[in-house]
Design a protein around this motif. Structure first.
Motif, PDB file in Angstrom:
ATOM      1  N   TYR A 128      60.868  13.125 -15.381  1.00  0.00           N
ATOM      2  CA  TYR A 128      60.453  11.917 -16.098  1.00  0.00           C
ATOM      3  C   TYR A 128      59.919  12.299 -17.469  1.00  0.00           C
ATOM      4  O   TYR A 128      59.146  13.242 -17.618  1.00  0.00           O
ATOM      5  N   SER A 129      60.328  11.553 -18.470  1.00  0.00           N
ATOM      6  CA  SER A 129      59.909  11.857 -19.836  1.00  0.00           C
ATOM      7  C   SER A 129      58.487  11.407 -20.110  1.00  0.00           C
ATOM      8  O   SER A 129      57.827  11.924 -21.004  1.00  0.00           O
ATOM      9  N   THR A 130      58.012  10.439 -19.337  1.00  0.00           N
ATOM     10  CA  THR A 130      56.640   9.957 -19.483  1.00  0.00           C
ATOM     11  C   THR A 130      56.261   9.188 -18.225  1.00  0.00           C
ATOM     12  O   THR A 130      57.137   8.679 -17.510  1.00  0.00           O
ATOM     13  N   ALA A 131      54.972   9.139 -17.925  1.00  0.00           N
ATOM     14  CA  ALA A 131      54.473   8.395 -16.762  1.00  0.00           C
ATOM     15  C   ALA A 131      52.974   8.198 -16.922  1.00  0.00           C
ATOM     16  O   ALA A 131      52.279   9.035 -17.506  1.00  0.00           O
ATOM     17  N   TRP A 132      52.477   7.079 -16.399  1.00  0.00           N
ATOM     18  CA  TRP A 132      51.057   6.738 -16.521  1.00  0.00           C
ATOM     19  C   TRP A 132      50.418   6.764 -15.133  1.00  0.00           C
ATOM     20  O   TRP A 132      50.779   5.973 -14.267  1.00  0.00           O
ATOM     21  N   VAL A 133      49.475   7.656 -14.914  1.00  0.00           N
ATOM     22  CA  VAL A 133      48.828   7.804 -13.613  1.00  0.00           C
ATOM     23  C   VAL A 133      47.914   6.618 -13.330  1.00  0.00           C
ATOM     24  O   VAL A 133      47.171   6.160 -14.202  1.00  0.00           O
ATOM     25  N   VAL A 134      47.974   6.125 -12.088  1.00  0.00           N
ATOM     26  CA  VAL A 134      47.169   4.977 -11.664  1.00  0.00           C
ATOM     27  C   VAL A 134      46.050   5.384 -10.715  1.00  0.00           C
ATOM     28  O   VAL A 134      44.905   4.958 -10.857  1.00  0.00           O
ATOM     29  N   GLN A 135      46.358   6.227  -9.724  1.00  0.00           N
ATOM     30  CA  GLN A 135      45.380   6.515  -8.681  1.00  0.00           C
ATOM     31  C   GLN A 135      45.737   7.808  -7.966  1.00  0.00           C
ATOM     32  O   GLN A 135      46.895   8.234  -7.958  1.00  0.00           O
ATOM     33  N   ILE A 136      44.736   8.443  -7.334  1.00  0.00           N
ATOM     34  CA  ILE A 136      44.944   9.568  -6.439  1.00  0.00           C
ATOM     35  C   ILE A 136      44.176   9.269  -5.156  1.00  0.00           C
ATOM     36  O   ILE A 136      43.005   8.883  -5.210  1.00  0.00           O
ATOM     37  N   ASN A 137      44.816   9.388  -3.995  1.00  0.00           N
ATOM     38  CA  ASN A 137      44.105   9.104  -2.745  1.00  0.00           C
ATOM     39  C   ASN A 137      43.479  10.382  -2.195  1.00  0.00           C
ATOM     40  O   ASN A 137      43.654  11.485  -2.745  1.00  0.00           O
ATOM     41  N   ASP A 138      42.754  10.251  -1.090  1.00  0.00           N
ATOM     42  CA  ASP A 138      42.027  11.402  -0.564  1.00  0.00           C
ATOM     43  C   ASP A 138      42.938  12.460   0.042  1.00  0.00           C
ATOM     44  O   ASP A 138      42.515  13.598   0.281  1.00  0.00           O
ATOM     45  N   ALA A 139      44.204  12.116   0.289  1.00  0.00           N
ATOM     46  CA  ALA A 139      45.171  13.104   0.766  1.00  0.00           C
ATOM     47  C   ALA A 139      45.765  13.900  -0.390  1.00  0.00           C
ATOM     48  O   ALA A 139      46.528  14.839  -0.170  1.00  0.00           O
ATOM     49  N   GLY A 140      45.422  13.509  -1.620  1.00  0.00           N
ATOM     50  CA  GLY A 140      45.915  14.216  -2.795  1.00  0.00           C
ATOM     51  C   GLY A 140      47.203  13.680  -3.361  1.00  0.00           C
ATOM     52  O   GLY A 140      47.789  14.291  -4.264  1.00  0.00           O
ATOM     53  N   THR A 141      47.679  12.530  -2.846  1.00  0.00           N
ATOM     54  CA  THR A 141      48.892  11.910  -3.385  1.00  0.00           C
ATOM     55  C   THR A 141      48.546  11.133  -4.649  1.00  0.00           C
ATOM     56  O   THR A 141      47.623  10.317  -4.655  1.00  0.00           O
ATOM     57  N   VAL A 142      49.308  11.381  -5.702  1.00  0.00           N
ATOM     58  CA  VAL A 142      49.074  10.733  -6.997  1.00  0.00           C
ATOM     59  C   VAL A 142      50.117   9.644  -7.214  1.00  0.00           C
ATOM     60  O   VAL A 142      51.312   9.862  -7.007  1.00  0.00           O
ATOM     61  N   LEU A 143      49.655   8.472  -7.621  1.00  0.00           N
ATOM     62  CA  LEU A 143      50.525   7.343  -7.929  1.00  0.00           C
ATOM     63  C   LEU A 143      50.579   7.141  -9.436  1.00  0.00           C
ATOM     64  O   LEU A 143      49.540   7.162 -10.111  1.00  0.00           O
ATOM     65  N   ALA A 144      51.788   6.947  -9.961  1.00  0.00           N
ATOM     66  CA  ALA A 144      51.960   6.661 -11.392  1.00  0.00           C
ATOM     67  C   ALA A 144      52.969   5.537 -11.558  1.00  0.00           C
ATOM     68  O   ALA A 144      53.836   5.327 -10.704  1.00  0.00           O
ATOM     69  N   ARG A 145      52.872   4.826 -12.646  1.00  0.00           N
ATOM     70  CA  ARG A 145      53.834   3.787 -12.979  1.00  0.00           C
ATOM     71  C   ARG A 145      54.337   4.017 -14.408  1.00  0.00           C
ATOM     72  O   ARG A 145      53.886   4.926 -15.094  1.00  0.00           O
ATOM     73  N   ASP A 146      55.263   3.161 -14.839  1.00  0.00           N
ATOM     74  CA  ASP A 146      55.853   3.299 -16.170  1.00  0.00           C
ATOM     75  C   ASP A 146      56.499   4.674 -16.368  1.00  0.00           C
ATOM     76  O   ASP A 146      56.523   5.209 -17.487  1.00  0.00           O
ATOM     77  N   ALA A 147      57.009   5.245 -15.269  1.00  0.00           N
ATOM     78  CA  ALA A 147      57.716   6.521 -15.360  1.00  0.00           C
ATOM     79  C   ALA A 147      59.138   6.257 -15.835  1.00  0.00           C
ATOM     80  O   ALA A 147      59.844   5.414 -15.291  1.00  0.00           O
ATOM     81  N   VAL A 148      59.545   6.996 -16.849  1.00  0.00           N
ATOM     82  CA  VAL A 148      60.886   6.834 -17.423  1.00  0.00           C
ATOM     83  C   VAL A 148      61.688   8.101 -17.139  1.00  0.00           C
ATOM     84  O   VAL A 148      61.257   9.196 -17.500  1.00  0.00           O
ATOM     85  N   PRO A 149      62.833   7.983 -16.466  1.00  0.00           N
ATOM     86  CA  PRO A 149      63.651   9.169 -16.189  1.00  0.00           C
ATOM     87  C   PRO A 149      64.015   9.900 -17.471  1.00  0.00           C
ATOM     88  O   PRO A 149      64.338   9.278 -18.482  1.00  0.00           O
ATOM     89  N   THR A 150      63.967  11.216 -17.425  1.00  0.00           N
ATOM     90  CA  THR A 150      64.345  12.006 -18.594  1.00  0.00           C
ATOM     91  C   THR A 150      65.782  11.691 -19.002  1.00  0.00           C
ATOM     92  O   THR A 150      66.694  11.709 -18.170  1.00  0.00           O
ATOM     93  N   GLY A 151      65.965  11.363 -20.263  1.00  0.00           N
ATOM     94  CA  GLY A 151      67.278  10.984 -20.756  1.00  0.00           C
ATOM     95  C   GLY A 151      67.559   9.504 -20.637  1.00  0.00           C
ATOM     96  O   GLY A 151      68.571   9.015 -21.136  1.00  0.00           O
TER      97      GLY A 151
END
Length: 301
Positions: A128-151
């Motif tokens: 992904y060329s860019t992404a905006w992180v929203v949250q991380i849960n206690d299991a360590g999983t990170v959620l992001a939105r506005d991710a744009v595939p590279t290219g």
């Protein structure tokens, strides 16, 4: 003047007072969340269930991700190699922080900082060329939105999760996620191909999507608890639409409940739900044309 944006399990609160980010201890003691030495200001972003606050501090015209110590002293979190700035946007109970690292405007690289402050790139394959992180849960999983595939283009945005074990789950084109719970269930909204129509959506940890708000034309889910109960609200097609907005609760069994405030046509929306099912939000009334009054609201199960 002040307001609270977050509260931990022990009753520690964080927010703003007199234009400064602060933390309130359960006994009422106030501690300012200070900028880095020599910095001009600081911004609070999130606080964990264990009371760890994160955000950023401006220093020399550049934003630096920070984690605050109990005494309010800011500790800088380094950006990824090759970047010059960073924002700390989320933190979990163990003190693992997630955010973005960048050096060029609007090109955000998702990053996770280990409790010792070591930065770890999340998108190691540069998918992904860019992404905006929203949250991380206690299991360590990170959620992001506005991710744009590279290219790809901005029109191909989607939401993505990175598991603690490195597993990447793409939630699909036009997915717009807002929250993730302890088990990895994600909620938000799914936009149509025109980026105008949308409906509230829930995604299982493997990325399977389930519409949860299709009883109404426009709906969004903004928060989810560990039991899988989420809350959100109806919306409008655009800012000029006068459609009444009202709060909604999406049950884990698929049923939907309207969270009415009053029958007078007041607008309302939710902001959060805890594991006991208590929901908080805002009621909006218009005592005068073009003049809105907002009142905090709590809904109990």
């Amino acid at each position: 003047m002040g307001y609270v944006e977050a509260v931990s399990d022990d009753g520690t609160a964080a927010g703003w007072s007199g234009g400064h980010p602060v933390r309130w201890a359960p006994d009422g003691t106030v501690t300012q969340l200070r900028p880095l030495p020599g910095g001009t200001n600081a911004d609070f972003r999130k606080m964990s269930r264990t009371g760890i606050a994160v955000g950023e501090s401006e220093l020399g015209g550049t934003y630096h991700a920070v984690k605050w110590r109990p005494d309010g002293q800011a500790v800088q979190l380094a950006p990824l190699k090759g970047d010059t700035a960073a924002l700390a946007l989320a933190v979990n109970s163990s003190g693992t922080v997630a955010g973005v690292s960048y050096s060029v405007d609007n090109v955000y690289h998702p990053v996770k900082w280990n409790p010792d402050g070591t930065p770890v790139p999340l998108d190691a394959a540069s998918a992904y060329s860019t992404a905006w992180v929203v949250q991380i849960n206690d299991a360590g999983t990170v959620l992001a939105r506005d991710a744009v595939p590279t290219g790809g283009t901005i029109a191909q945005f989607r939401s993505v999760t990175w598991g603690a074990n490195g597993t990447v789950t793409d939630l699909g084109p036009h997915s717009d996620a807002n929250a993730i719970n302890a088990s990895g269930t994600v909620v938000g909204r799914q936009l149509g191909a025109d980026n105008i129509d949308y409906t509230a959506m829930s995604w299982s940890p493997d990325g399977t999507a389930t519409a949860i708000g299709s009883a109404y034309e426009y709906t969004t889910a903004v928060a989810v608890n560990d039991a899988g109960v989420s809350v959100g609200h109806t919306g409008a097609k655009n800012s000029m639409d006068t459609l009444q907005r009202f709060a909604l609760r999406y049950e884990a069994d698929g049923s939907l409940t309207e969270l009415n405030v009053t029958p007078d046509g007041s607008n309302s929306y939710t902001t959060s739900i805890n594991n006991a099912g208590v929901t908080v939000g805002v009621r909006i009334t218009y005592p005068k044309p073009e003049s809105a009054t907002r009142t905090a609201v709590i809904w109990r199960p």
